[in-house]
Scaffold this motif. Structure first.
Motif: not given
Ligand code: GLY
Length: 375
Positions: A48-50, A54-56, A254-256, A267-269, A310-312, A336-338
């Motif tokens: 639930g990270m908005l 951090a992720e791009v 990891a993230y928390m 998470g996450a692998t 399963f991320r798409p 995907y992750r977003h």
């Molecule tokens: N957005 C977090 C993850 O894909 O693990």
């Protein structure tokens, strides 16, 4: 095609549900078709990270800007959904601390920081001591951190429940166990055929089937978009006082993400294992090792659950949003992750394109016409 036919939404994850909600609240009949139970897969197995920053990656400025546009839309999106569903989404406006625990990690963090600054994102460089002042649960081994105050978080499981409730409240149909096996597009009809044999016609079909998108057969033109599953294992903990995180904390492994009720998502692998549903000792160990290095007190907390999702992922790891060459088929997949952060902007843009016939500039870069099909 009759205007009275519903829009069929294939996929009851966060993207399909968010689009369905935006459409049905405008009086557009919708039927959500979910192969399993709604909100059970990647959307549930998420933190639930908005978070835009951090992720791009560095090579993804368009995706970064899309995440930022979604972040800006999120407070209004959440407030409307809370009002309509009567449910609390645990929308939290604390920021992220991206931390580094050695010199190599600090050098990588510095490069990310420069990219974020160049993108105009408000980020702040912190020494280890400054980070520890802001977040006392951090390990004293942290050497540097970047504070991202505009990152927010939401309880994604509450979000899914609220979306389903709001859709039903407006008269939308949500069908579970309705696995779409193939499309059936003819000159005068756009339909889907379920695994059980039932055929359903719609005025349009929104394909929001996430990691299962490519499994659906008989796409117009003969080519399905290429979406593959990227496995993620994630943990849910119950923390106990005095443990308390004031931010989302993330590092290299990891993230928390803390919830108001004391739960903590860790998470996450990220694994190229296809649809392998198994939890692995190594996966969980890797996440917890990364979490422990950042916040040692995490090891004393109670384990509530461990899940796999399963991320798409599309070929370029960026979402596909918009009409296909067949104007009756609309794609909203490959997030995907977003998926959680992008659900707001995807739903709002889809609403404009599907109901108002407006070309939406925010998502134009993510048009499905870029080369993404399976040959
Ligand atoms: N957005 C977090 C993850 O894909 O693990």
């Amino acid at each position: 095609m009759s205007a009275s036919k519903p829009i069929l939404i294939v996929g009851g994850g966060v993207i399909g549900l968010s689009i369905a909600w935006r459409l049905v609240r405008r009086g557009q009949p919708v039927v959500v078709l979910e192969r399993d139970r709604v909100g059970q897969h990647a959307s549930r197995v998420a933190a639930g990270m908005l978070a835009a920053a951090a992720e791009v990656g560095y090579e993804e400025p368009e995706l970064y800007q899309l995440c930022r546009a979604s972040l800006q839309a999120w407070p209004g999106f959440a407030a409307e959904l809370e009002a309509e569903s009567g449910l609390d989404l645990d929308y939290r406006s604390f920021g992220t601390l991206v931390v580094a625990d050695d010199r190599d990690a600090a050098a990588a963090l510095r490069r990310g920081y420069a990219f974020q600054q160049a993108q105009g994102y408000p980020v702040q460089w912190l020494s280890g001591a400054e980070a520890l002042d802001l977040e006392p649960m951090l390990s004293p081994r942290i050497v540097a951190a970047v504070s991202v105050p505009e990152d927010h978080a939401v309880d994604n499981r509450a979000l899914l429940t609220a979306l389903e409730k709001a859709i039903r409240k407006h008269g939308g149909q949500v069908r579970e166990g309705a696995q779409v096996e193939r499309l059936d597009t003819m000159p005068d009809a756009a339909a889907v055929v379920l695994a059980a044999g039932e055929r359903l016609e719609g005025s349009r079909i929104v394909m929001a089937a996430g990691a299962w998108t490519s499994e659906i057969k008989d796409w117009p033109g003969g080519t399905a978009p290429s979406i593959r599953p990227v496995k993620g294992q994630i943990l849910e903990l119950q923390t106990r006082p005095p443990f308390q995180l004031r931010h989302v904390v993330r590092g290299r492994k990891a993230y928390m993400v803390p919830r108001s009720d004391g739960r903590l998502i860790v998470g996450a692998t990220s694994e190229e294992m296809g649809f392998d549903p198994h939890l692995t000792v190594g996966g969980i160990h890797g996440i917890m090792d990364g979490a422990w290095e950042m916040v040692p007190g995490v090891l004393d907390q109670y384990l509530l659950s461990v899940d796999v999702g399963f991320r798409p992922a599309s070929r370029d790891h960026q979402p596909l949003i918009g009409f296909t060459a067949d104007p009756r088929i609309f794609l909203a997949t490959g997030h995907y992750r977003h998926g959680i952060v992008l659900s707001a902007v995807t739903a709002l843009a889809s609403e404009r394109m599907l109901l108002d016939g407006v070309r939406d500039e925010t998502v134009v870069f993510f048009d499905p016409s870029r080369r993404q099909t399976r040959s």
